[in-house]
Design an enzyme around this catalytic site. Structure first.
Site, PDB file in Angstrom:
ATOM      1  N   CYS A  54       0.908  -1.155  -0.054  1.00  0.00           N
ATOM      2  CA  CYS A  54      -0.041   0.125  -0.049  1.00  0.00           C
ATOM      3  C   CYS A  54       0.930   1.086   0.124  1.00  0.00           C
ATOM      4  CB  CYS A  54      -0.905  -0.102   1.223  1.00  0.00           C
ATOM      5  SG  CYS A  54      -1.798   1.413   1.362  1.00  0.00           S
ATOM      6  N   CYS A  81      -5.393   5.645  -4.145  1.00  0.00           N
ATOM      7  CA  CYS A  81      -4.657   4.183  -4.013  1.00  0.00           C
ATOM      8  C   CYS A  81      -3.126   4.506  -4.355  1.00  0.00           C
ATOM      9  CB  CYS A  81      -5.418   3.035  -4.481  1.00  0.00           C
ATOM     10  SG  CYS A  81      -4.494   1.431  -4.647  1.00  0.00           S
TER      11      CYS A  81
END
Length: 312
Positions: free
Chosen positions: A76, A223
């Site tokens: 991430c 993201c």
């Protein structure tokens, strides 16, 4: 147990950051903690939790992330920047090698993206197009083509960052269409080994705008790995050149990105904010996932204001 944490975000992708170097919990317990604390109707609310873990012979520190559904993705990048900042502060350094779930990353303090906006540079890769790496059950790499079995007639590029991404370039992002396709992927279809992140991407001159339905999270403000994947896909499909810095915009803000392409080992670098908003303490039973009292112990209003000014 009592957990001390920092509420933070990278480009509007918000997290609960914990120093877990001295916390001994199994994966199931961390999954429960993530689901409860990430719940927007609960005591905190976030896209997931970030864990700073101990280093080893090949890394200064480690990084784990649990999504709001309790699943653990491979990486991430918006969260990695926040975690890197915590690692820098804990160890008194400004650059590090970080151990991820299945790979590694280089991170370093970067010149502020805007006044007062703490900024981190992260380099990951190599980006993979092999269907087995992406986790898509097709016979050949998916590069700007319609994918049989996917309920869309758009052309997609499938990449592993190493988490799986499906990228399509559009004239204008249709959020309803993105959500519908994201939910189809989230349901675990036979085409996909372990779901996928889905991004609709607009080319805006020499820059990009990316909106993502994130695996394990849903529609999100940003993201990081999707922004990196989109930069690489733009070069791979000839829409933008490899090796050039570009700005990647998203609903939560912006980052700077550079995809190196084959000449640079298919690495991607992202430079973006790691904003700490407030620090808190919460009571939680990891065995049951029941959360108790939340106390806010410090508000970082200057950082919040700096990011608000940077977003305009």
């Amino acid at each position: 147990m009592e957990l001390n944490f920092t509420k933070c975000h990278g480009s509007g992708n918000d997290f609960i950051l914990l120093d877990a170097r001295a916390i001994d919990l199994d994966d199931a317990s961390w999954g429960r903690v993530a689901r409860v604390l990430s719940d927007r109707a609960g005591p905190v609310g976030a896209d997931g939790i970030l864990l700073l873990t101990a280093g080893d012979a090949g890394s200064d520190f480690g990084f784990r992330v649990f999504n709001s559904d309790g699943s653990e993705p491979e990486t991430c990048l918006n969260g990695l920047r926040c975690l890197a900042r915590a690692g820098f502060e804990a160890l008194g350094i400004e650059a590090a090698r970080v151990r991820l779930k299945t790979s590694g990353a280089q991170v370093a303090r970067e010149a502020d993206l805007a006044p007062g906006v703490y900024t981190v540079r992260e380099t990951v890769g190599p980006v993979a197009t092999d269907p087995a790496a992406v986790g898509i059950r097709v016979s050949a790499p998916v590069i700007d083509v319609v994918v049989p079995g996917l309920p869309s007639d758009r052309a997609f590029t499938a990449l592993a960052m190493p988490n799986p991404h499906l990228i399509t370039f559009v004239e204008r992002v249709d959020v309803d269409e993105l959500v519908a396709l994201g939910q189809w992927c989230e349901a675990g279809p036979e085409l996909l080994v372990d779901r996928a992140n889905v991004s609709f991407v607009e080319v805006r001159g020499a820059d990009l705008f990316v909106q993502t339905f994130e695996r394990g999270v849903g529609l999100t403000n940003a993201c990081g790995s999707a922004m990196a994947a989109s930069a690489h896909a733009a070069g791979l499909t000839g829409r933008l050149p490899f090796g050039a810095w570009l700005t990647v915009f998203n609903p939560g803000g912006r980052v700077r990105a550079r995809a190196e392409g084959p000449a640079g080992g298919d690495m991607v670098t992202i430079a973006g904010n790691a904003t700490f908003e407030w620090d808190g303490v919460v009571e939680i039973d990891p065995a049951t996932g029941v959360a108790g009292e939340l106390r806010v112990v410090r508000r970082r209003e200057d950082e919040v204001a700096a990011w608000a000014a940077a977003r305009g």
